[in-house]
Design an enzyme around this catalytic site. Structure first.
Site, PDB file in Angstrom:
ATOM      1  N   HIS A 130       0.794  -1.273  -0.072  1.00  0.00           N
ATOM      2  CA  HIS A 130      -0.017  -0.032  -0.041  1.00  0.00           C
ATOM      3  C   HIS A 130       0.864   1.310   0.098  1.00  0.00           C
ATOM      4  CE1 HIS A 130      -3.368  -2.560   0.522  1.00  0.00           C
ATOM      5  NE2 HIS A 130      -4.262  -1.631   0.821  1.00  0.00           N
ATOM      6  N   HIS A 179       0.820  -3.881   9.333  1.00  0.00           N
ATOM      7  CA  HIS A 179       2.253  -3.695   9.110  1.00  0.00           C
ATOM      8  C   HIS A 179       2.810  -3.103  10.297  1.00  0.00           C
ATOM      9  CE1 HIS A 179       2.633  -4.808   4.843  1.00  0.00           C
ATOM     10  NE2 HIS A 179       1.375  -3.938   4.329  1.00  0.00           N
TER      11      HIS A 179
END
Length: 216
Positions: A130, A179
């Site tokens: 992302h 993450h």
């Protein structure tokens, strides 16, 4: 020439940062754990107040959304005969975000955080796809804004908003638990390195293209 050297220097620094982070993640992961934990705890302390916002903003880094936005912008560039811009844009989104980032994940094979995930993810963690994708997709637009908007003030406002948008997508990945902060920094570094190192090349090609077009 001076600006070109600056951009190439900072782009190189971004890639050195990525390489350094990758080396630590791969061989000395315990070194970076205190940093990741500290940043993660700080960002996740915002729960649940910011959950709705981050669930919304993270979607703009999802593969399907990136593909749709990329194709829309590509259509605009091709329709406007901005072929050099279209090639640069495509090379970044397809080459770096679409191919390089998924492949490099296989090299590091870092597992995702074990904390609660607010969204579902199944691939490896480093670097954040992302973050890389948003930096390349929306970061390229930061450089291309002057092509579409002539007013300097409007240019700066839109570029600032795009920068905040990119940062928000990165933060959302930490907030949602999928993450580590070092994953996000790694993804941003890859994308930023690409942009800064290739922008001068794009500028040169654009100048040559415009010169030839005028001659014809």
């Amino acid at each position: 020439m001076k600006n070109k050297l600056y951009l190439q220097f900072y782009g190189s620094c971004a890639l050195v940062l990525f390489a350094s982070l990758g080396y630590i993640v791969k061989f000395y992961a315990s070194w970076i754990e205190p940093f990741d934990t500290f940043i993660t705890n700080g960002i996740r302390s915002l729960q649940p107040t910011w959950t709705t916002f981050f669930l919304w903003v993270t979607k703009f880094g999802n593969p399907l959304t990136v593909i749709i936005i990329f194709l829309a912008i590509l259509f605009v560039l091709l329709y406007g005969k901005r072929y050099v811009e279209a090639i640069w844009y495509s090379a970044g989104v397809i080459g770096i975000a679409g191919i390089f980032n998924p492949l490099i994940k296989l090299l590091f094979m870092r597992e995702r955080p074990t904390i609660e995930h607010l969204v579902s993810e199944h691939s490896y963690s480093f670097p954040s796809g992302h973050s890389t994708g948003s930096m390349v997709l929306y970061g390229t637009l930061i450089f291309l804004v002057p092509i579409f908007i002539q007013n300097k003030t409007c240019q700066r406002i839109i570029q600032l908003l795009l920068s905040v948008f990119i940062l928000s997508i990165g933060i959302s990945r930490i907030y949602l638990g999928v993450h580590f902060p070092s994953d996000v920094i790694g993804g941003f570094s890859v994308g930023l390195g690409w942009l800064l190192l290739t922008y001068p090349i794009y500028e040169e090609k654009r100048f040559i293209w415009r010169f030839k077009s005028k001659q014809n």
